[in-house]
Motif scaffolding. Structure first.
Motif, PDB file in Angstrom:
ATOM      1  N   ARG A 156     -27.858  17.907  25.019  1.00 52.02           N
ATOM      2  CA  ARG A 156     -28.510  18.803  24.067  1.00 52.02           C
ATOM      3  C   ARG A 156     -29.776  19.361  24.705  1.00 52.02           C
ATOM      4  NH1 ARG A 156     -29.276  17.725  17.843  1.00 52.02           N
ATOM      5  NH2 ARG A 156     -28.578  19.895  17.778  1.00 52.02           N
TER       6      ARG A 156
ATOM      7  N   ASP B 109     -33.684  21.634  20.550  1.00 51.83           N
ATOM      8  CA  ASP B 109     -32.853  21.301  19.392  1.00 51.83           C
ATOM      9  C   ASP B 109     -32.923  19.829  19.024  1.00 51.83           C
ATOM     10  OD1 ASP B 109     -31.801  23.954  19.188  1.00 51.83           O
ATOM     11  OD2 ASP B 109     -30.508  23.508  20.902  1.00 51.83           O
TER      12      ASP B 109
ATOM     13  N   ASP C 278     -23.578  20.446  20.748  1.00 48.54           N
ATOM     14  CA  ASP C 278     -23.594  21.585  19.841  1.00 48.54           C
ATOM     15  C   ASP C 278     -22.393  22.507  19.995  1.00 48.54           C
ATOM     16  OD1 ASP C 278     -26.371  21.250  18.620  1.00 48.54           O
ATOM     17  OD2 ASP C 278     -26.837  21.238  20.757  1.00 48.54           O
ATOM     18  N   ASP C 279     -21.817  22.584  21.181  1.00 51.33           N
ATOM     19  CA  ASP C 279     -20.769  23.576  21.433  1.00 51.33           C
ATOM     20  C   ASP C 279     -19.388  22.985  21.665  1.00 51.33           C
ATOM     21  OD1 ASP C 279     -22.469  26.043  21.461  1.00 51.33           O
ATOM     22  OD2 ASP C 279     -23.459  24.924  23.060  1.00 51.33           O
TER      23      ASP C 279
END
Length: 422
Positions: A274, A278, A293-294
């Protein structure tokens, strides 16, 4: 071929390339689990990926005779020995097909050119036996969810599970994937991979960075039906997707230990967990992609929970990269495994060394050698793995030769080789 994830860039549908980044902060607070460490190689883990998808490394082309395929495979193993490596990470399930006689999935297309056609020999069985005979570990590399580099199920073998269960699949970004949100899919892909674990004396099961697919600009992963059916406890779909990936990883971990207790479980994630912007526990990065996140892959959690035996982050950037300094990423991963008992082997971008499209740092034959010198000062780093076999053979600008001369003065036999020695 330009596969994403193993390259340090993610190409969007518009053709834009986002450079990804990565550096350091505290690791996971976790108690060491006594007795879960495997023996570390004397001189460190020295691995080499052998990619079979689209015939990237091996076989050199589809349709070779069984004898020619076998000869090429043995040449890769011999080359690993010559380069003083001690492990080979062989891709054996590239696109939901198999390099062994699997009752779950068809024979791999990369062997004969026709998915489902028997190649006339057992590549994985041969690889295990021949690697062990040479004192090498054999890590079997599986891709859980990728089905095809196209979206047409009719192009798959007639026996392919994705044709029998089209509801399991999601087309996305011009490719076909299994839907990780369906419990029956997670169980099936585990069953398919565990067949190889039960059949062969594998030293490790290896997964790379492909869980949910890398984001493609302007497209969405169409998992509405599975979210509606199974996501009631998760008002946030991203949390639900991460939970699905957690279930796949934790379930596979438990089942490997049950099926063959001596087989390790390792995962090779994209190098950024990360961004610090964030999450304060993340790396000090400014990248456009992060696994959490992705890709909905909480790699840091898996380490803290002890679901994996080792992690091989793909740190495919040079020292001093303005956004993703190799040294900063190295520190972050070293801190992350500290006290967990999880081994840390660094994925190295040998494919970039001497490549004409790479920046000046990669034209210096000593760049990779400097990576190993930095890593030697980080107590958590237990070795390195090089992408990939084609570049191990070519050694375009002598980068691997410099690594061997500077850091591998003698051969380091794998732990299993020492166990098996008379």
């Amino acid at each position: 071929m330009r596969p994403i994830g193993r390259r340090g860039f993610v190409t969007t549908a518009t053709g834009a390339a986002f450079a990804v980044v990565g550096p350091g902060v505290p690791g996971v607070a976790s108690e060491r689990r006594p007795g879960r460490e495997r023996a570390a190689p004397e001189g460190g883990f020295r691995g080499m990926w052998v990619a079979t998808v689209a015939n990237r490394d091996w076989p050199s082309r589809a349709g070779l005779t069984a004898a020619a395929q076998r000869a090429e495979l043995l040449a890769h193993l011999d080359r690993a020995v010559e380069r003083r490596l001690n492990a080979v990470v062989l891709q054996v399930r590239p696109t939901a097909d198999a390099l062994w006689p699997s009752p779950y999935e068809p024979w791999a297309q990369c062997l004969t050119g026709t998915q489902g056609r028997d190649p006339g020999w057992d590549p994985l069985g041969t690889a295990v036996a021949e690697a062990h005979a040479r004192g090498l570990e054999l890590h079997a590399w599986f891709n859980p969810y990728r089905v095809a580099h196209h979206t047409d199920p009719a192009r798959l073998a007639a026996s392919h599970p994705a044709r029998r269960h089209p509801e399991w699949t999601v087309p996305y970004g011009g490719k076909l994937y299994y839907d990780p949100g369906r419990p029956e899919v997670r169980r099936f892909v585990q069953d398919a991979m565990l067949d190889a674990v039960r059949r062969y004396d594998l030293d490790a099961v290896h997964w790379d960075d492909y869980f949910y697919p890398y984001p493609v600009a302007g497209q969405r992963f169409a998992d509405d039906a599975s979210y509606a059916a199974h996501g009631a406890d998760f008002p946030d779909r991203a949390d639900w997707r991460r939970h699905n990936t957690d279930l796949l990883v934790s379930g596979m971990s438990a089942r490997i230990k049950e099926a063959r207790p001596g087989t390790a479980f390792g995962i090779s994630p994209f190098g950024v967990w990360r961004n610090k912007a964030d999450d304060p526990a993340g790396s000090d990065t400014r990248g456009g992609v992060a696994t959490y996140d992705d890709l909905y892959a909480d790699t840091r959690k898996w380490i803290g929970e002890g679901w994996i035996d080792h992690v091989v982050p793909q740190l495919y950037w040079h020292i001093g990269h303005p956004a993703t300094d190799y040294a900063t990423l190295l520190d972050w991963w070293d801190a992350t495994v500290r006290g967990t008992g999880v081994g840390l082997y660094i994925g190295e971008a040998l494919y970039k060394a001497g490549a004409p499209d790479q920046p000046e740092a990669w034209q210096d034959p000593k760049e990779l050698s400097r990576h190993l010198a930095l890593a030697a000062r980080r107590p958590g780093v237990g070795g390195h793995c090089y992408f990939a076999a084609r570049e191990v053979a070519e050694d375009r600008n002598g980068a691997l030769a410099a690594v061997v001369a500077d850091h591998y003065p003698t051969r380091a036999r794998a732990p299993r080789a020492r166990r098996d020695a008379p």
